[in-house]
Structure formats: C-alpha cells, structure tokens
Design an enzyme around this catalytic site. Sequence first.
Site, PDB file in Angstrom:
ATOM      1  N   CYS A 143       0.761  -1.258  -0.016  1.00  0.00           N
ATOM      2  CA  CYS A 143       0.156  -0.013   0.099  1.00  0.00           C
ATOM      3  C   CYS A 143       0.905   1.300   0.023  1.00  0.00           C
ATOM      4  O   CYS A 143       1.943   1.305   0.609  1.00  0.00           O
ATOM      5  CB  CYS A 143      -1.080  -0.190   1.225  1.00  0.00           C
ATOM      6  SG  CYS A 143      -1.804   1.472   1.449  1.00  0.00           S
ATOM      7  N   GLN A 243      -5.812  12.587  14.328  1.00  0.00           N
ATOM      8  CA  GLN A 243      -5.583  12.865  12.911  1.00  0.00           C
ATOM      9  C   GLN A 243      -4.842  11.877  12.161  1.00  0.00           C
ATOM     10  O   GLN A 243      -3.617  11.284  12.826  1.00  0.00           O
ATOM     11  CB  GLN A 243      -4.755  14.169  12.742  1.00  0.00           C
ATOM     12  CG  GLN A 243      -5.574  15.292  13.557  1.00  0.00           C
ATOM     13  CD  GLN A 243      -7.144  15.574  12.819  1.00  0.00           C
ATOM     14  OE1 GLN A 243      -7.373  15.324  11.562  1.00  0.00           O
ATOM     15  NE2 GLN A 243      -7.761  15.958  13.537  1.00  0.00           N
ATOM     16  N   PHE A 270     -15.192  19.820  21.276  1.00  0.00           N
ATOM     17  CA  PHE A 270     -14.931  18.595  20.835  1.00  0.00           C
ATOM     18  C   PHE A 270     -13.611  18.255  20.835  1.00  0.00           C
ATOM     19  O   PHE A 270     -12.701  18.019  19.719  1.00  0.00           O
ATOM     20  CB  PHE A 270     -15.664  18.379  19.378  1.00  0.00           C
ATOM     21  CG  PHE A 270     -16.901  18.609  19.464  1.00  0.00           C
ATOM     22  CD1 PHE A 270     -18.018  17.578  19.322  1.00  0.00           C
ATOM     23  CD2 PHE A 270     -17.420  19.762  18.919  1.00  0.00           C
ATOM     24  CE1 PHE A 270     -19.268  17.654  19.440  1.00  0.00           C
ATOM     25  CE2 PHE A 270     -19.041  20.084  18.832  1.00  0.00           C
ATOM     26  CZ  PHE A 270     -19.720  18.985  19.054  1.00  0.00           C
ATOM     27  N   GLU A 290     -15.343  17.766  25.959  1.00  0.00           N
ATOM     28  CA  GLU A 290     -15.572  16.408  25.094  1.00  0.00           C
ATOM     29  C   GLU A 290     -16.278  15.623  25.899  1.00  0.00           C
ATOM     30  O   GLU A 290     -16.089  15.544  26.980  1.00  0.00           O
ATOM     31  CB  GLU A 290     -13.892  15.873  25.166  1.00  0.00           C
ATOM     32  CG  GLU A 290     -13.839  14.598  24.457  1.00  0.00           C
ATOM     33  CD  GLU A 290     -14.513  14.310  23.164  1.00  0.00           C
ATOM     34  OE1 GLU A 290     -15.172  13.450  22.923  1.00  0.00           O
ATOM     35  OE2 GLU A 290     -14.233  15.274  22.332  1.00  0.00           O
ATOM     36  N   CYS A 364     -14.329  17.709   8.827  1.00  0.00           N
ATOM     37  CA  CYS A 364     -14.058  16.593   7.878  1.00  0.00           C
ATOM     38  C   CYS A 364     -15.143  16.439   6.951  1.00  0.00           C
ATOM     39  O   CYS A 364     -15.248  15.412   6.235  1.00  0.00           O
ATOM     40  CB  CYS A 364     -13.758  15.285   8.569  1.00  0.00           C
ATOM     41  SG  CYS A 364     -15.109  14.857   9.476  1.00  0.00           S
TER      42      CYS A 364
END
Length: 406
Positions: A143, A243, A270, A290, A364
């Site tokens: 990969c 991330q 968050f 959170e 995102c």
Amino acid sequence: MTAERLVIERLGHRGDGIAPGPVFVPRTLPGEEVEGTVEEGRMPAPRILAPSAERVRPRCRHYLTCGGCAVMHAADPFVAAWKTGIVTEALRAQGLDAPVVGIATSSPNTRRRAALSGRRTKAGALVGLHRRGSDQIVAVPDCHVLAPPILAGLPALEALVAAGGSRKHEMTLRVTASESGLDVATEGGKPLDRALSERLAELAGLHDLARLTWEGEPVAEARRPVIRFAGVEVSPPPGAFLQATEEGQSALIASVAKAIGPAGRVVDLFAGCGTFALPLSRGAEVHAVESDAPALEALGAAWRRGTGLRALTVARRDLFRDPLTALELGGFDAAVIDPPRAGAEAQVTEIARSGLSVVASVSCNPVSFARDARILAGAGFALDWVRVVDQFRWSPHVEIAAAFSR
C-alpha cells in the site's frame, strides 16, 4: 447487454466520473470517452477510449482491486484542484465565498492510523482493505498510503486474526503507529477466555506490539503508546480518534493557532485527546470540552506531564444534546470547534448568539461545515480564510481549517 459510449463531464464527490444520464463511471476523468455496459446507472467496467491529459499510471499495484483509493489515476494537481473545488462548491451552495489559502497534502505512506479488516481463512488469515463496492477483503502489503510501521505490522495482525478471528465474521483492527510501537484495538473477534488471552498476549510480545486491546479488554501493554501534539506527549486510549497523518495534524494545528491569534482564554469544543487544546495551552488558558471520558483522561494526564503549559481545565459534556450556551461562552476570547462529520449545528447556533468574535473551525465534512458557516455568517461573522487539508490521499475525503471573525 449492448455497450455504450459516453463522455465524462465531471468528477463526483466520491471520485467517480459522471456522464450524462447521469451514469457513474469509476476511475475516469472529465473529458474522457469511455465504453462499456451500463447497469442501473453505473458503468462498472469502463474501457477508456480517449484518456485525459490528467490521467497518470497508478503507482500502487493494488489499485485495481483495493477500494481504499479512488483517484490514484489522476495527476496530483488535478486531485488538489478537485478537492479544493468540493469545499468551494459546498460553501457556494450556502451563498458563501471561499477564500481558500491553499491545500496541505500529506505525503505517500504517512497514514499512521487505519481501520483494517480481517478474516480467518483455511490457510491462516487475511488482513487488508475492502475491494471497491464489496465486502471482500484485499491484502495490501505494498500500500502507498499506510505508514511503514503499519505495513511491517501486517504479519502481526494476521497472526491475531488467525488466533482469535472467525471464518464467518469479519474483524476490524484499529491500528495506530505510535512513537513507542503499534497500538492495536480489535472488534468482532472471539470472546476472551484464559487460553485466548494468553495466546494473544504471547503474539503481542512476539511481534513487539506496544499495546493490544481485544474487544475493549486490555490484553498486553509492553509500552505506553505515545503520540505528540506539536511536541506535547499524549498517550491516547485504545482506538482513540487521531488525525490520520502527522503532516495533516501539523497543518491543522498551525491553522488553528493562526485563526486564534493572541487570544488569552480559549474554549476547545469536541476536544478529543487534546490535538488543539494542548498546543494552544502554551500561550493561552484553555477549557477543553469533550464527551468521551477516556479521551479527556488522556488529555488531562498529558497536560499534567507537560512543561511550560498554562492553565487547562476539562469538562465532560455531550455538545450535541447539551451545547455550551451563549452565556457560558461569554468568558472566552476565542473558540475552537472540531465536530464529527455531522457538524455541530446546535453548538454553532450558541456561538452565533454569544459575544465571541473569533472562531477556529475544523471539519471533515464540507457540507456540514458550509451549513454551520452559514449560521455564523448570519450572525455577522466573516469567513476570513479556508485551508484545505488532504490527509486521506487519493481518497474522496477532505478536511478543512477555517477562521471566522466579527
């Protein structure tokens, strides 16, 4: 069925070419003439009659079978422009201009976090990614996306699946390449008993895993997994959100710091394990909110171990059901918000009602980001700039960092 000839007009948000009809044609590019049979609005096996000048030879030998990448057949500048266009189109649909200041694209073989699939077989085990549009697993030893430590750890993952997987059911292996070694958390394996626990611990030691968690239960921890957020050391809980690449993380942290500027007191909404809260605490007092308790515990522990950090407080709260109110937000100079894909409409509405004048937004999902940006714009915020971040190279996924002020 009769073959049809079509010309690709544009690329959709999932990376498929779209011809009139519409007909979706995988792994094609705008302007290409293709031929093939059309089944229920798709041409699954197109033959390229007239290739685009933007077409390149895919660098990965798994590309034709693996579903992990969607646009490796396109030149890098084309992909960058396409991903930037996804963001600008989403904002335009909400009546907003998109002052894009560039795109940060992660290098090949830098993805340090991945969810791989595994299944026990007659010969042992198979671990990899799904075939495009299928639940069939494809091995990906070469990969071009996964980081070298994950690729080197594939035999360890296969051994775990062979020991504790099933031929009937698929397993998910969440793997993070930490500084201290691979951190593996599994789902869908056999229930732990004493014999299986001992065997899995033996395999973890044999393959030098930093930590192994099986169905939420700790099995082995040779070393505390370590990730750094702009130099601040964190030990995330098993399977924690991080991330995907260090390069992408650095781009997002730098963008958030730029958006926040000299703010002295910041609320991080968050907050996760502290991707933004911990670096920002070098120059500001930070309140991190959170819903996930283990993530907050990791954040707090990292702050206590750190040096040169200013005051940081944490609060556990479900910001979807119970957003910080406009009154509660009044004590801060700036806010950072990095919600899941659904966005944070309720929380953004409270920000819009508050006295805050500076917001750093990370997302995102361009569609939910644009919706939330429209709410802020309606309350007098200007969208100062947008930076596109491409951590999931050759995939349709795109991330955004943006600055709002009023």
